[in-house]
Each structure stands twice: as structure tokens, then as C-alpha cells.
Scaffold this active site. Sequence first.
Site, PDB file in Angstrom:
ATOM      1  N   GLY A 250       0.810  -1.211   0.000  1.00 47.23           N
ATOM      2  CA  GLY A 250       0.000   0.000   0.000  1.00 47.23           C
ATOM      3  C   GLY A 250       0.845   1.263   0.000  1.00 47.23           C
ATOM      4  N   ASP A 251       1.956   1.246   0.741  1.00 43.37           N
ATOM      5  CA  ASP A 251       2.871   2.390   0.755  1.00 43.37           C
ATOM      6  C   ASP A 251       3.479   2.597  -0.629  1.00 43.37           C
ATOM      7  OD1 ASP A 251       2.358   2.191   3.502  1.00 43.37           O
ATOM      8  OD2 ASP A 251       4.137   0.932   3.793  1.00 43.37           O
TER       9      ASP A 251
END
Length: 306
Positions: A250-251
Amino acid sequence: MIFTVTLNPSIDYVVRLDKLTNGITNRTTSEEYYFGGKGINVSCVLAELGLDSTAYGFVAGFTGEAIEKGIRNDRIITDFIKLKHGISRINIKIKAGVETEINCQGPHIDDSELERLLQKIDRIANGDTLVIAGSIPNTMPDDVYERMLERISRKDVKIVVDATKQLLVNSLKYKPFLIKPNRQELSEIFGTEVKTEEDIEKYAKELQKMGAKNVLISLGGEGAMLIDENGEKHKAGVLKEKVINTVGSGDSMVAGFVAGYEKEHSYPYALKLGSVCGNATAFLSGLATREKIDELLVKFEKEFES
């Protein structure tokens, strides 16, 4: 300049075993370590994409020194506050058939040290981007995100927030450029089960009414959806490869989106690059590399755009 904030960075120590048995000495089959923290991950993937960033946050002790040295390169300026006491946390990930995680508390951060961080936030100028990502240590006040955002509220700064529940909701009054909830987080925020694509779009637009400009929803194996500031819906699929690691995916998506928009000022391209970066991390043991991103960009264009 892009600035990232990681309030509680860590060294993630990954150990692999055939089997974990309680009460005896277990022997690993392999082990590795990574420098963790959502903001740090964003900076690392931005560097792979050729963008400079400054990493803010707190480090302490010998582990803090290792984190700072480990991520510093030509494209990452490390400007952490060095705490006087404690050590930066070591999180243990035990992979033995199923995965077990032991996440540690991290060092105590007092009011004077928080003020030093806020003074660094004051340096962010018009045209810059600020990425605030992750949870807050339990020694810090619940409104720390709001305090940071208030310091730059009168400047023309692109704000990116990747956080959960009330941390995210409380940031919306500062009109962030981008937020990135997932389906489960949408459900938690609105107290209802978000199931369908129509549900996702509906509640993403509710977040826009509350202040967010662009809402990027990560959907795991179903890809991602973006509701942009013009009300347009964009979707991205998922490439088919063996998933090795979802930590940091997600980052990486956030980093790819920010980089894509910086380069092209196009929301469809930003979504594409964000999705590819998220996939690249999922298909590697660590974070996305430039080589893997370039490889997957070609595959993405062939599969979804041809």
C-alpha cells in the site's frame, strides 16, 4: 520537495521456519531484515522512481542509527529527530506456515521532541508535498496529525494521508490532496459493510464531501479504484504473479501515485503507476525496485491498455 513522516519507524526482522513449536529452541531456515515504517517505505519507492524526498520522524538508540544509515541514499535526505532515551523498535515477523507478528511499542516521545518535529514541518513551503502515513505511538497525543497539518494549512502544500479510522477522518478538514483507505477501512469509518463497487464509490464520494480531493481505494486482489477530484472514477486491475509479500504494498502504491502525478499531472497515469508499484512490492521479498516496476509497466499496458 516531497516530505514523508514516520512517527514510529522500525527494523522488521523476518525469520522463516519449517515449523514453530512453543517451549523449545526453534531453528530458522532463513532470516532477513528491512527498515520499516510507512513513510520510510514511501521515500524508498520514490527513490526507485527517481524522485527526491526528505524523511522526517523519530529515531533512537543503535537501532535508530541503523535505520537512518540504512535508508539514506542520493535521493533520500534523512532528517530524523534523535531521541535521548530508548531504542527504535524491532518488529518480529515469524513465517512458519502461517505468519505471526510481534510489533513492539517503540521509544517514548515527549512534548519537547514533538515540538521539534512541528518546527521541521514549518519549513515545508508552497509547492511541496507532505506524506503522513501510519499509526501513532501510544505516547503521542491523538491529534498529532492535526497539529502537523495545522502548521501548513495556509500554504499551498499537497497533503497525502494514509491512516486509519479517526486519524484519517480528522485530517479531512485540511482538504488533503490524496487519501488511501481500503475497503475494510471504508466500512469502519462509516459503520457499514462496504461490498459492491457502487458502495465503494458512494462512500469515497462521502469522504470527498468531508474534504478529501482524491480518494484512492486499494482493493487487494481486485486492484484499485480512484475517485478523482473531478468526480471521475478510474479503475486498475491486478497483474498475475506469485504474491511473495504484501507488507509495504500500500505504501508503494502511494509512492507510485505521487510520482505519477508529479511527472504527468494525469490521474489515470498516477493510478497506473501506483498500481504497478504496489504489485511490484507484492511480487518481491522487499520493496519495489526500479527494474521490477519497469517490467510490470510493460505487462500492465499490454494486459489492461492494449
